[in-house]
Enzyme design. Structure first.
Site, short mmCIF file in Angstrom:
data_model
loop_
_atom_site.label_atom_id
_atom_site.label_comp_id
_atom_site.label_asym_id
_atom_site.label_seq_id
_atom_site.Cartn_x
_atom_site.Cartn_y
_atom_site.Cartn_z
N ASN A 137 39.19 39.06 45.38
CA ASN A 137 38.24 39.79 45.84
C ASN A 137 38.14 39.59 47.41
O ASN A 137 38.81 38.87 48.04
CB ASN A 137 36.77 39.28 45.47
CG ASN A 137 36.88 39.53 43.85
OD1 ASN A 137 37.18 38.86 42.99
ND2 ASN A 137 35.81 40.34 43.41
N CYS B 79 41.95 39.96 38.19
CA CYS B 79 42.03 40.18 36.76
C CYS B 79 43.36 40.45 36.08
O CYS B 79 44.33 40.80 36.45
CB CYS B 79 41.24 41.75 36.81
SG CYS B 79 41.09 42.33 35.15
N HIS C 287 32.32 46.73 45.17
CA HIS C 287 32.77 45.59 44.70
C HIS C 287 34.18 45.65 45.12
O HIS C 287 35.21 46.74 44.51
CB HIS C 287 33.00 45.39 43.13
CG HIS C 287 33.53 44.19 42.68
ND1 HIS C 287 32.83 42.92 42.33
CD2 HIS C 287 34.86 44.08 42.24
CE1 HIS C 287 33.87 42.27 41.74
NE2 HIS C 287 34.89 42.79 41.83
N HIS D 171 38.75 44.66 46.21
CA HIS D 171 39.58 43.76 45.99
C HIS D 171 40.61 44.07 47.38
O HIS D 171 40.74 45.29 47.94
CB HIS D 171 40.49 43.81 44.96
CG HIS D 171 39.55 43.37 43.87
ND1 HIS D 171 40.26 42.04 43.10
CD2 HIS D 171 38.58 43.58 43.12
CE1 HIS D 171 39.14 41.86 42.04
NE2 HIS D 171 38.25 42.70 42.06
#
Length: 248
Positions: A191, A182, A149, A151
């Site tokens: 993202n 976030c 995951h 960014h």
């Protein structure tokens, strides 16, 4: 998350799509079940300070909470995915040891999650780190149960995907247009854009089953609601292209 209960009833659900919600505790699980969520996700952290800032619990406390959530979710037939934040660096503590990432990943697996997304929460990862973190974690968790995951704060998300592919990772999180971020990760960008990821995978001949032009059109439809341009480089490039092919 505050409006998830309102969003879910308004979704026209399509076959073959998993509709997931982040669940921080048992109260959240109850709300998710009421909204008829088909899968839930729990989110721990590899650094203590981020864990306390993000969910107001220590790592140890969060894992105890998530054990109860996973036990109840599995009893209800809900699959559980795990996210592990700050695997490549913490905005408050700096570097994070790969051994810590591996340790907490193994504990999440013991709770019953089917997959763990190793997360670059602040977009600090580089391709030199990915083999170290994935390699250490892969000694305790099967690679088939690991995802990345990423960014794109420093523009390294795609090269980190490539590093992950070379290690055997086949699942990568992305968001339409590159949205996300976030509030507890100062300076973090959104993202990895789904369009940017698809463009690279298409170029590598990797079949995803996802149409790049369709994702672009969906992302552009969101843009007027945002108040700022989409971060996706592929969307931006399409607008500047002298040809109209695949242009949203």
């Amino acid at each position: 998350m505050a409006h998830a209960a309102e969003v879910f009833p308004a979704i026209e659900r399509a076959p073959g799509v998993r509709y997931t919600a982040l669940v921080p505790n048992l109260a959240g699980l109850t709300r998710a079940r009421e909204a008829k969520v088909e899968e839930i996700a729990i989110f721990a952290a590899a650094s203590e300070t981020f864990s306390r800032r993000n969910i107001n619990q220590s790592i140890h406390e969060s894992l105890a909470t998530y054990k109860a959530v996973c036990d109840e979710a599995r009893a209800a037939g809900l699959p559980v995915r795990g996210y592990l934040s700050t695997c490549f660096g913490c905005p408050f503590e700096g570097g994070v040891q790969p051994s810590k990432v591996a340790e907490i990943s193994a504990r999440l697996l013991e709770l019953g999650v089917y997959e763990i997304a190793l997360s670059d929460t602040i977009g600090i990862a580089h391709p030199g780190q990915v083999p170290e973190v994935v390699g250490e974690t892969g000694r305790r968790v099967p690679l088939s149960k690991l995802a990345l995951h990423l960014h794109d704060t420093r523009g390294t998300a795609l090269v980190n995907v490539l590093a992950g592919l070379q290690l055997g990772i086949t699942t990568f999180d992305a968001s339409a247009g590159g949205l996300g971020g976030c509030p507890y990760a100062p300076g973090a960008a959104g993202n990895l854009a789904t369009e940017d990821l698809l463009y690279m995978l298409d170029g590598l001949g990797i079949e995803t089953g996802v149409r790049l032009d369709a994702v672009m059109n969906a992302s552009v439809a969101l843009e007027p609601m945002l108040g700022h341009p989409l971060p996706s480089r592929v969307v931006q490039a399409a607008r500047c292209s002298p040809t109209r092919s695949r242009r949203p």
